[in-house]
Design a protein around this motif. Structure first.
Motif, PDB file in Angstrom:
ATOM      1  N   LEU A 218      -5.192  -7.571   6.054  1.00  0.00           N
ATOM      2  CA  LEU A 218      -4.483  -6.465   5.354  1.00  0.00           C
ATOM      3  C   LEU A 218      -4.681  -5.084   5.755  1.00  0.00           C
ATOM      4  N   ALA A 219      -6.020  -4.828   5.851  1.00  0.00           N
ATOM      5  CA  ALA A 219      -6.637  -3.614   6.176  1.00  0.00           C
ATOM      6  C   ALA A 219      -6.220  -3.530   7.652  1.00  0.00           C
ATOM      7  N   GLY A 220      -6.374  -4.696   8.873  1.00  0.00           N
ATOM      8  CA  GLY A 220      -6.197  -4.164  10.022  1.00  0.00           C
ATOM      9  C   GLY A 220      -4.850  -3.946  10.357  1.00  0.00           C
ATOM     10  N   THR A 221      -3.930  -4.800   9.796  1.00  0.00           N
ATOM     11  CA  THR A 221      -2.480  -4.637   9.941  1.00  0.00           C
ATOM     12  C   THR A 221      -1.966  -3.238   9.443  1.00  0.00           C
ATOM     13  N   GLY A 222      -2.406  -2.776   8.516  1.00  0.00           N
ATOM     14  CA  GLY A 222      -1.940  -1.576   7.757  1.00  0.00           C
ATOM     15  C   GLY A 222      -2.571  -0.516   8.668  1.00  0.00           C
ATOM     16  N   LEU A 223      -3.776  -0.434   9.285  1.00  0.00           N
ATOM     17  CA  LEU A 223      -4.197   0.358  10.132  1.00  0.00           C
ATOM     18  C   LEU A 223      -3.424   0.564  11.183  1.00  0.00           C
ATOM     19  N   MET A 224      -3.172  -0.547  11.943  1.00  0.00           N
ATOM     20  CA  MET A 224      -2.374  -0.492  13.286  1.00  0.00           C
ATOM     21  C   MET A 224      -1.067   0.024  13.016  1.00  0.00           C
ATOM     22  N   PHE A 225      -0.335  -0.355  11.952  1.00  0.00           N
ATOM     23  CA  PHE A 225       1.023   0.162  11.939  1.00  0.00           C
ATOM     24  C   PHE A 225       0.813   1.667  11.323  1.00  0.00           C
ATOM     25  N   ALA A 226      -0.060   2.085  10.654  1.00  0.00           N
ATOM     26  CA  ALA A 226      -0.444   3.361  10.420  1.00  0.00           C
ATOM     27  C   ALA A 226      -0.414   4.313  11.645  1.00  0.00           C
ATOM     28  N   GLY A 227      -1.177   3.836  12.639  1.00  0.00           N
ATOM     29  CA  GLY A 227      -1.309   4.544  13.923  1.00  0.00           C
ATOM     30  C   GLY A 227       0.038   4.505  14.828  1.00  0.00           C
ATOM     31  N   LEU A 228       0.723   3.372  14.601  1.00  0.00           N
ATOM     32  CA  LEU A 228       2.006   3.225  15.291  1.00  0.00           C
ATOM     33  C   LEU A 228       3.051   3.985  14.575  1.00  0.00           C
TER      34      LEU A 228
ATOM     35  N   LEU B   4      -9.401  -6.641  -2.360  1.00  0.00           N
ATOM     36  CA  LEU B   4      -8.886  -5.554  -3.052  1.00  0.00           C
ATOM     37  C   LEU B   4      -8.533  -4.098  -2.035  1.00  0.00           C
ATOM     38  N   ILE B   5      -9.807  -3.811  -1.484  1.00  0.00           N
ATOM     39  CA  ILE B   5      -9.790  -2.872  -0.789  1.00  0.00           C
ATOM     40  C   ILE B   5      -8.935  -2.806   0.582  1.00  0.00           C
ATOM     41  N   GLY B   6      -9.035  -3.859   1.146  1.00  0.00           N
ATOM     42  CA  GLY B   6      -7.812  -4.310   1.977  1.00  0.00           C
ATOM     43  C   GLY B   6      -6.367  -4.050   1.745  1.00  0.00           C
ATOM     44  N   ALA B   7      -6.264  -4.748   0.482  1.00  0.00           N
ATOM     45  CA  ALA B   7      -4.749  -4.542  -0.097  1.00  0.00           C
ATOM     46  C   ALA B   7      -4.534  -2.753  -0.669  1.00  0.00           C
ATOM     47  N   SER B   8      -5.509  -2.012  -0.767  1.00  0.00           N
ATOM     48  CA  SER B   8      -5.357  -0.816  -0.971  1.00  0.00           C
ATOM     49  C   SER B   8      -4.964   0.252   0.125  1.00  0.00           C
ATOM     50  N   VAL B   9      -5.658  -0.186   1.501  1.00  0.00           N
ATOM     51  CA  VAL B   9      -5.432   0.158   2.600  1.00  0.00           C
ATOM     52  C   VAL B   9      -3.939  -0.296   2.915  1.00  0.00           C
ATOM     53  N   PHE B  10      -3.724  -1.024   2.762  1.00  0.00           N
ATOM     54  CA  PHE B  10      -2.077  -1.744   3.088  1.00  0.00           C
ATOM     55  C   PHE B  10      -0.966  -1.212   2.372  1.00  0.00           C
ATOM     56  N   SER B  11      -1.629  -0.906   1.208  1.00  0.00           N
ATOM     57  CA  SER B  11      -0.391  -0.183   0.353  1.00  0.00           C
ATOM     58  C   SER B  11      -0.186   0.909   0.430  1.00  0.00           C
ATOM     59  N   LEU B  12      -1.230   1.829   1.419  1.00  0.00           N
ATOM     60  CA  LEU B  12      -0.549   3.106   1.606  1.00  0.00           C
ATOM     61  C   LEU B  12       0.138   3.460   2.634  1.00  0.00           C
ATOM     62  N   VAL B  13       0.193   2.513   3.460  1.00  0.00           N
ATOM     63  CA  VAL B  13       0.819   2.524   4.697  1.00  0.00           C
ATOM     64  C   VAL B  13       2.533   2.499   4.550  1.00  0.00           C
TER      65      VAL B  13
END
Length: 393
Positions: A29-39, A384-393
Motif C-alpha cells: 500500500l505505502a510503496g504503490t502510493g508513493l510510486m504513483f505520488a511521484g508519477l 494502518l500507516i500504509g493505508a494512510s499513505v495510500f489514501s492520501l494519493v
C-alpha cells in the motif's frame, strides 16, 4: 476520463497485482502510493503538500484512538488460547462428538474454527494452528486432500467476519469517521455514530450463516461421496467420560466468548474494555489448562470475579461516604477479599504460563505469546500507516 482518474484506476490495479504476487500488505500500500505520488507529481496532477496531513492522521487519529487499544488485547487473547492447547483439546473433543457421522471430522474442524474465530479475531495463526492439528488426522482418516485443505482454510478465515474481528475493529473506526463527515456534509451536525459494536452485531448473523453453509456443504458432500469424508469407526471412539471431556473443553471458551461479545453487544463495555476482560480471561483459562496442581486457584479466582460482578450490581460500594450501612460495608469487605483472590489466581496463572515451555521450541508459553502479540499487532498498525499513505494519493 481525466489523467488523475486514469492514474487512480491504474494505481488500484497495481496494488491488487502486487498483493497477489505476495508482497506484504503494508509495504504494498505505502510503496504503490508513493510510486504513483511521484508519477502524479511528474505529470502535474499531484501535490506533495498533501502528505503534510500524514502526521496528523498517524499521531492524531491512530495513536490517540482508544478503540485501537483493543487490537493488541484481542490478539493476546487469541494467541494465548492457541498456545495453551485449548484448540487442541477442542479438536479432540469435537472429533469424538461428531466422528461417528460421515463428514464428522470436517464438521468438528469447522466448529472449532468458529470458536477460535470468535476468540482470536485473526486469521493467520488460526489457519496454521488448525492445519498443524487437524490436517494430519483428516488425511489419516481417509479424507480427500482437497476437502481437508478447503475445510481448514475456510474455517480459519472465519476470523475476518466473526466478532471480535481485528478487521472489524479497524473498519469501525474508519467507517465511524467517514459516516460522521458524510452526515455533516449534508447538514446533519449531530449524527448517530457507527460504533464497533454495531459492526460486531451486523457481522454476527452473516458469519454464523457462513458457518451453517460450510457444515451443510460437508454433509451433502459426505452423502454424495462417502469416500471423501469417512466416519470414524465406533469402536475407536472412547465413550467413557466423553460428555465430561466435551464440557470441560467447550464450556470455558464459550463463557469467555459470551462475556466478551455479550458485554459489547449489550452496551455494557466498550470494545477496549471487553478486550481487556478477554485478555485476563484467556490468561486464567491458559493457567487452568496448563496448571497441574493449582487448578483450584483459578476456579476460586473465577468465582471471585462472579462475586465482584454481583456485588457491583447489587450494592453501593462507594467508600467516600459519611455513613456506610452495614450491608454495604459487608459488600465492600467482600469485594476487597474477592479482589485479592482474583489477583492471587491471576498471579498463579501468570506464573504457570511463564514456567511452562513449548515442547517444540523450549520457549516459555508467555514469552511466545508476547512475541506473537507484538509481531501481529505491529503488522496491523504498519498496515494502518500504509493505508494512510495510500489514501492520501
Amino acid at each position: 476520463m481525466e489523467l488523475n482518474e486514469i492514474l487512480s484506476v491504474i494505481m488500484f490495479a497495481v496494488v491488487c497485482g502486487v498483493l497477489l504476487v505476495g508482497y506484504p500488505v503494508a509495504f504494498s500500500l505505502a510503496g504503490t502510493g508513493l510510486m504513483f505520488a511521484g508519477l502524479g507529481w511528474f505529470m502535474g496532477v499531484f501535490d506533495f503538500s498533501l502528505f503534510g496531513a500524514l502526521p496528523s492522521r498517524i499521531f492524531g487519529n491512530a495513536m490517540t484512538n482508544e478503540i485501537l487499544i483493543a487490537v493488541p488485547l484481542f490478539v493476546f487473547m487469541g494467541v494465548m488460547l492457541e498456545r495453551s492447547k485449548v484448540a487442541e483439546e477442542l479438536l479432540e473433543s469435537m472429533g469424538m462428538l461428531f466422528g461417528k457421522l460421515r463428514g464428522g471430522l470436517g464438521i468438528s474442524v469447522t466448529v472449532v474454527g468458529t470458536l477460535l474465530a470468535a476468540s482470536t479475531g485473526i486469521v493467520g495463526a488460526t489457519v496454521v494452528t488448525m492445519g498443524l492439528l487437524s490436517l494430519p488426522t483428516l488425511l489419516k482418516r481417509g479424507y480427500s486432500p482437497s476437502l481437508a485443505c478447503g475445510t481448514i482454510c475456510a474455517s480459519g478465515t472465519l476470523g475476518q467476519i466473526i466478532p471480535p474481528s481485528i478487521v472489524l475493529v479497524l473498519l469501525g473506526d474508519q467507517i465511524s469517521n467517514a459516516y460522521i463527515d458524510a452526515q455533516r456534509a449534508i447538514g446533519n451536525w449531530s449524527p448517530d455514530p457507527v460504533s464497533v459494536g454495531d459492526l460486531f452485531a451486523g457481522a454476527l448473523l452473516p458469519g454464523m450463516s457462513l458457518v451453517g453453509m460450510y457444515i451443510t456443504y460437508q454433509l451433502i458432500r459426505a452423502y454424495m461421496d462417502p469416500d471423501s469424508s469417512p466416519a470414524i469407526p465406533t469402536e475407536e471412539i472412547a465413550a467413557e467420560g466423553l460428555w465430561r471431556r466435551i464440557l470441560h473443553a467447550l464450556v470455558p471458551p464459550i463463557i469467555l466468548i459470551i462475556s466478551v461479545l455479550g458485554s459489547i453487544l449489550a452496551g455494557v463495555a466498550t470494545p477496549t474494555e471487553a478486550a481487556a476482560v478477554g485478555a485476563v480471561g484467556s490468561l486464567m483459562l491458559a493457567g487452568l489448562r496448563l496448571d497441574e496442581g493449582h487448578g483450584r486457584a483459578m476456579q476460586l479466582a473465577a468465582l471471585a470475579l462472579v462475586v465482584m460482578l454481583v456485588l457491583a450490581n447489587t450494592m453501593d460500594l462507594r467508600v467516600a461516604r459519611n455513613e456506610i450501612p452495614t450491608a454495604d460495608m459487608i459488600g465492600i469487605i467482600g469485594a476487597g477479599i474477592s479482589t485479592l483472590v482474583l489477583i492471587y489466581g491471576m498471579w498463579i496463572a501468570l506464573y504457570r504460563v511463564y514456567t511452562t515451555k513449548i515442547e517444540e521450541t523450549g520457549i516459555p508459553v508467555l514469552v511466545a505469546v508476547m512475541r506473537s502479540t507484538m509481531e501481529i499487532s505491529a503488522m496491523v498498525f504498519v498496515i494502518l500507516i500504509g493505508a494512510s499513505v495510500f489514501s492520501l494519493v
